[in-house]
Design a protein around this motif. Structure first.
Motif, short mmCIF file in Angstrom:
data_model
loop_
_atom_site.label_atom_id
_atom_site.label_comp_id
_atom_site.label_asym_id
_atom_site.label_seq_id
_atom_site.Cartn_x
_atom_site.Cartn_y
_atom_site.Cartn_z
N HIS A 198 0.80 -1.22 0.00
CA HIS A 198 0.00 0.00 0.00
C HIS A 198 0.84 1.28 0.00
CE1 HIS A 198 0.50 -1.50 4.17
NE2 HIS A 198 0.76 -0.24 4.46
N GLY A 199 2.02 1.23 -0.61
CA GLY A 199 2.76 2.47 -0.74
C GLY A 199 4.24 2.28 -0.98
N THR A 200 4.82 3.22 -1.72
CA THR A 200 6.27 3.29 -1.83
C THR A 200 6.82 3.68 -0.46
OG1 THR A 200 6.37 3.81 -4.18
CG2 THR A 200 8.16 4.64 -2.83
N PRO A 201 7.79 2.98 0.06
CA PRO A 201 8.21 3.22 1.45
C PRO A 201 9.19 4.39 1.62
CG PRO A 201 9.43 1.37 0.56
CD PRO A 201 8.47 1.80 -0.52
N LEU A 202 8.79 5.32 2.45
CA LEU A 202 9.74 6.31 2.98
C LEU A 202 10.25 5.81 4.33
CD1 LEU A 202 11.17 9.07 3.23
CD2 LEU A 202 9.04 9.95 4.26
N LYS A 203 9.32 5.45 5.20
CA LYS A 203 9.69 4.94 6.52
C LYS A 203 10.04 3.46 6.43
CE LYS A 203 4.76 4.51 7.58
NZ LYS A 203 3.64 5.09 8.29
N LYS A 204 10.90 3.01 7.31
CA LYS A 204 11.39 1.64 7.27
C LYS A 204 10.28 0.64 7.56
CE LYS A 204 16.27 2.50 8.15
NZ LYS A 204 17.44 2.23 9.02
N LEU A 205 10.41 -0.54 6.96
CA LEU A 205 9.41 -1.60 7.04
C LEU A 205 10.04 -2.90 7.52
CD1 LEU A 205 7.81 -1.14 3.49
CD2 LEU A 205 6.81 -0.36 5.64
N GLY A 206 9.17 -3.81 7.96
CA GLY A 206 9.57 -5.20 8.20
C GLY A 206 10.84 -5.36 9.01
N TYR A 234 -7.72 12.94 -3.12
CA TYR A 234 -6.57 13.44 -3.87
C TYR A 234 -7.03 14.37 -4.99
CZ TYR A 234 -3.31 9.83 -2.01
OH TYR A 234 -2.51 9.04 -1.23
N LEU A 235 -8.00 13.90 -5.76
CA LEU A 235 -8.42 14.64 -6.95
C LEU A 235 -9.03 16.00 -6.61
CD1 LEU A 235 -9.88 11.83 -9.26
CD2 LEU A 235 -7.81 13.18 -9.63
N VAL A 236 -9.79 16.07 -5.53
CA VAL A 236 -10.44 17.35 -5.20
C VAL A 236 -9.52 18.30 -4.45
CG1 VAL A 236 -12.73 16.27 -5.13
CG2 VAL A 236 -11.43 16.55 -3.00
N SER A 237 -8.39 17.81 -3.97
CA SER A 237 -7.48 18.65 -3.18
C SER A 237 -6.52 19.42 -4.07
CB SER A 237 -6.70 17.79 -2.19
OG SER A 237 -7.56 17.18 -1.25
N ASP A 238 -6.37 20.69 -3.76
CA ASP A 238 -5.43 21.55 -4.49
C ASP A 238 -4.04 21.49 -3.91
OD1 ASP A 238 -7.33 23.08 -6.37
OD2 ASP A 238 -8.28 23.33 -4.41
N MET A 239 -3.93 20.93 -2.71
CA MET A 239 -2.64 20.84 -2.04
C MET A 239 -2.68 19.71 -1.02
SD MET A 239 -0.81 23.78 0.31
CE MET A 239 0.76 23.49 1.13
N LEU A 240 -1.54 19.08 -0.80
CA LEU A 240 -1.43 18.02 0.21
C LEU A 240 -0.43 18.42 1.28
CD1 LEU A 240 -1.89 15.02 1.20
CD2 LEU A 240 0.10 14.43 -0.20
N ILE A 241 -0.85 18.27 2.53
CA ILE A 241 0.07 18.38 3.66
C ILE A 241 0.15 16.99 4.30
CG2 ILE A 241 0.54 19.46 5.89
CD1 ILE A 241 -1.16 21.82 5.04
N THR A 242 1.33 16.46 4.43
CA THR A 242 1.52 15.17 5.08
C THR A 242 2.80 15.22 5.90
OG1 THR A 242 1.60 12.77 4.74
CG2 THR A 242 2.67 14.15 3.07
N ASP A 243 3.31 14.07 6.28
CA ASP A 243 4.57 14.04 7.02
C ASP A 243 5.46 12.94 6.46
OD1 ASP A 243 3.02 11.93 8.02
OD2 ASP A 243 2.69 12.88 9.96
N TYR A 244 5.31 11.71 7.00
CA TYR A 244 6.17 10.61 6.57
C TYR A 244 5.35 9.51 5.88
CZ TYR A 244 8.04 13.10 10.56
OH TYR A 244 8.37 14.10 11.44
N SER A 245 4.13 9.85 5.51
CA SER A 245 3.26 8.91 4.82
C SER A 245 3.67 8.79 3.36
CB SER A 245 1.81 9.39 4.92
OG SER A 245 0.97 8.63 4.08
N SER A 246 3.40 7.64 2.78
CA SER A 246 3.71 7.43 1.36
C SER A 246 2.71 8.13 0.44
CB SER A 246 3.73 5.93 1.05
OG SER A 246 2.43 5.38 1.21
#
Length: 395
Positions: free
Chosen positions: A125-133, A292-304
């Protein structure tokens, strides 16, 4: 303490009975059937949904498609868009044992055995930024320890027949983090077909009307990840809203709407009543793709989520108020986050100041290096790629 031990004993007994039931159901004829699951049955979403909808669209003869839905998602169990079965019920065990394919984006219960005649398709469910497994040095999650967590992860990944990857970078991390040497399909993410194929003014206008969002205002989505050490109990995490909505509202209320999208593991209810008309809790909305489609901008942190959202070429901001803790003590990263083409803010004041500077009428041209590394494979046909390689080739 006694009640906790009793619940644990009961769960073990049920798992053992289901294991026996699964073995018995294996004696029945296998059916041309796929069972889908998204985020432990909590949603009708993500890569499994994209694959399901593609199969629905091409109408494969005599192929049954069934969704596993968590008992607490009662609305989905009544949904007439798909055939469903209550996850972790005897009927679910029956379908799991007699299906030809399992398609899921998270891990399955460890007690369920994998047999050769069933193909387990792990979409992740995502390209990993944070470490996994096994790459996590010190697991902080409740109900487990580092050794048991890694052991359970490897036990599940050893059952996978196919793993879907969004890019070469993900493939490299998945091989190591999951200790996986099976087949990886570098098709891009099926869930992103929807973004690529529907990113147009008319469709977005329809979505905003459906969601009841004022089309005259700019939409900002805040979608942070969860913190391993901020939990209520096993599988249920807290949501400490660090973004100061009062400050943002005082400056942005006339021109902006904030959508708050919590991670699927967050179980706390978010009360935004005092921000009515400015901030909307969309955590229960079934699939983030529309948001995603209706948003003009995304604010996140360490989520993929930013890897997917960047396909839309819209502004992205990382609100990393606890960067040092998350990077060095809690989870760690596969990338130097400061080298990503997104500004990083530590305070709400910094977030506000950056929003004021953005020209929302201009596309964001992320670096060519970034696009080639992370977005080059996503082209709107990922579901087709997966289905043709895994399912149609075997029917």
């Amino acid at each position: 303490m006694i009640k906790k031990q009793l619940r644990k004993t009961v769960r073990k007994a049920i798992s053992f009975l289901y294991f026996i039931l699964f073995k018995l159901f294996l004696l029945l004829p296998q059916q041309n059937k796929i069972i889908f699951e998204s985020f432990h049955g909590k949603q009708f979403s993500d890569n499994p949904r994209a694959i399901y909808e593609y199969l629905q669209g091409i109408n494969v003869p005599n192929l049954k498609l069934i969704w596993a839905i968590d008992r607490r998602a009662s609305r989905l169990l009544k949904d007439n868009r798909f055939t469903s079965v209550k996850r972790l019920s005897p009927m679910w065990v029956y379908h799991m044992a007699t299906s030809k394919y399992w398609v899921t984006n998270t891990r399955l219960p460890l007690w369920i055995p994998k047999v050769a005649k069933i193909s387990y398709v792990q979409t992740w469910h995502g390209t990993p930024l944070k470490k996994l497994g096994v790459d996590i040095d010190d697991v902080k999650m409740p109900g487990t320890n580092t050794e048991n967590y890694k052991k359970g992860f490897l036990q599940d990944s050893s059952k996978w027949d196919y793993l879907i990857s969004q890019n070469v970078f993900s493939t490299e991390q998945f091989r190591r983090a999951f200790n996986y040497d099976g087949e990886i399909l570098e098709c891009g993410y099926p869930r992103n077909d929807y973004l690529i194929n529907n990113n147009n003014y008319d469709y977005i206008k329809i979505l905003k009307h459906r969601l009841g969002i004022d089309s005259n205002k700019k939409i900002i989505m805040y979608a942070p990840t969860w913190r391993d050490d901020e939990f209520i109990n096993v599988g249920h995490y807290k949501f400490n809203l660090k973004l100061e909505l009062t400050l943002l509202k005082s400056y942005l209320k006339d021109d902006f709407i904030i959508l708050i999208r919590a991670h699927y593991l967050i179980s706390e209810k978010l009360d935004l009543n005092i921000f009515e008309g400015f901030a909307i809790n969309v955590s229960e909305y079934e699939d983030i793709r529309d948001l995603y489609l209706v948003s003009d901008m995304l604010i996140t942190d360490y989520s993929s989520v930013f890897f997917d959202y960047s396909l839309l070429e819209r502004p992205i901001l990382l609100y990393a108020y606890d960067l040092e803790k998350y990077q060095h003590k809690l989870r760690g990263f596969y990338l130097d986050i400061e080298e990503l083409p997104f500004p990083i803010c530590r305070t709400t004041e910094e977030v506000l100041n950056l929003i004021k500077l953005i020209d929302f009428n201009e596309k964001v041209n992320f670096s060519q290096e970034y696009k080639e590394r992370f977005n080059a494979i996503d082209n709107g046909t990922a579901a087709k790629c997966v289905v043709e390689q895994v399912i149609l080739s075997d029917i």
